[in-house]
Design an enzyme around this catalytic site. Structure first.
Site, mmCIF file in Angstrom:
data_model
loop_
_atom_site.group_PDB
_atom_site.id
_atom_site.type_symbol
_atom_site.label_atom_id
_atom_site.label_comp_id
_atom_site.label_asym_id
_atom_site.label_seq_id
_atom_site.Cartn_x
_atom_site.Cartn_y
_atom_site.Cartn_z
ATOM 1 C CG PHE A 1 -13.290 1.455 6.672
ATOM 2 C CD1 PHE A 1 -13.039 0.707 5.554
ATOM 3 C CD2 PHE A 1 -14.110 0.280 7.481
ATOM 4 C CE1 PHE A 1 -12.963 -0.477 5.076
ATOM 5 C CE2 PHE A 1 -14.376 -0.990 6.996
ATOM 6 C CZ PHE A 1 -13.825 -1.309 5.889
ATOM 7 C CD GLU B 1 -8.812 -9.347 -3.799
ATOM 8 O OE1 GLU B 1 -9.571 -9.114 -2.763
ATOM 9 O OE2 GLU B 1 -7.554 -9.485 -3.406
ATOM 10 C CB THR C 1 -7.619 -5.728 9.646
ATOM 11 O OG1 THR C 1 -7.906 -7.018 8.911
ATOM 12 C CG2 THR C 1 -7.779 -4.734 8.764
ATOM 13 N NE ARG D 1 -2.646 -5.874 7.054
ATOM 14 C CZ ARG D 1 -3.805 -6.207 6.866
ATOM 15 N NH1 ARG D 1 -4.141 -7.130 7.520
ATOM 16 N NH2 ARG D 1 -4.337 -5.807 5.765
ATOM 17 C CG HIS E 1 -5.361 -6.272 -0.259
ATOM 18 N ND1 HIS E 1 -6.376 -6.218 0.051
ATOM 19 C CD2 HIS E 1 -5.183 -7.185 -1.418
ATOM 20 C CE1 HIS E 1 -7.245 -7.169 -0.375
ATOM 21 N NE2 HIS E 1 -6.504 -7.630 -1.429
ATOM 22 C CE1 TYR F 1 -9.237 -2.783 -0.059
ATOM 23 C CE2 TYR F 1 -8.803 -0.908 -1.270
ATOM 24 C CZ TYR F 1 -8.489 -1.976 -0.377
ATOM 25 O OH TYR F 1 -7.237 -2.115 0.192
ATOM 26 C CE LYS G 1 -3.911 -2.243 2.100
ATOM 27 N NZ LYS G 1 -4.915 -2.106 3.228
ATOM 28 C CG ASN H 1 -4.045 -2.101 6.842
ATOM 29 O OD1 ASN H 1 -3.689 -1.916 5.759
ATOM 30 N ND2 ASN H 1 -4.946 -2.938 7.106
ATOM 31 N NE ARG I 1 -6.780 -12.246 5.375
ATOM 32 C CZ ARG I 1 -7.486 -11.081 5.187
ATOM 33 N NH1 ARG I 1 -7.450 -10.213 4.079
ATOM 34 N NH2 ARG I 1 -8.505 -10.884 6.247
#
Ligand code: RTP
Ligand code: MG
Length: 143
Positions: free
Chosen positions: A59, A128, A93, A104, A117, A51, A11, A114, A87
């Protein structure tokens, strides 16, 4: 043993901190193969579409603003149980809950910013990956 593909975004906050290589190193050390990658500066439309499942969440606007605030690096990772293992490598998250040693915990700046993704299921991964990569941009390993 199931070889899966998953989709990753480094990100904008992580790109800004110059940790693209550090994050890629963590992927490779964990046994993932990077089989596609590119840098993009997402448009508002691209971020909103990506998203879309969150469009009614409080958010959402802040997330889209953040995700369009600078370049990102999108990648396809391949490996055993790649969705869940990726993950696990990212951590929770909300970085306040992320275990030590996760991406993270190391690179997030806030709940929204964070750092990374990762797809949450093989179905999400397929959607995706297709959202960002054409078949000709994915390079499975032959050795
Ligand atoms: P991701 O999709 O980015 O891998 O993260 P995730 O599955 O762990 O989280 P998700 O629920 O899909 O949320 C997507 C992203 O929205 C931002 N977010 N902010 N309360 C908040 O401030 C909040 N909640 C979510 C995060 O950037 C999260 O990764
Ligand atoms: Mg998610």
């Amino acid at each position: 043993m199931t070889i899966e593909r998953t989709f990753s975004i480094v990100k904008p906050n992580a790109v800004a901190k110059n940790v693209i290589g550090a994050i890629f190193n963590r992927f490779e050390t964990a046994g993932f193969k990077i089989i596609a990658t590119k840098m993009l500066h997402l448009t508002k439309e691209q971020a909103e579409g990506f998203y879309a499942e969150h469009k009614d969440r409080p958010f959402f606007n802040g997330l889209v603003e953040f995700m369009t605030s600078g370049p990102v690096v999108v990648s396809v990772l391949e490996g055993e149980n790649a969705v869940q293992r990726h993950r696990d490598l990212m951590g929770a998250t909300n970085p306040s809950n992320a275990l030590a040693g996760t991406l993270r915990a190391d690179y997030a700046d806030s709940f929204t910013e964070n750092a990374t993704h990762g797809s949450d299921s093989t179905d999400s991964a397929a959607r995706e990956i297709t959202y960002f990569f054409g078949e000709g941009e994915i390079c499975p390993r032959t050795r």
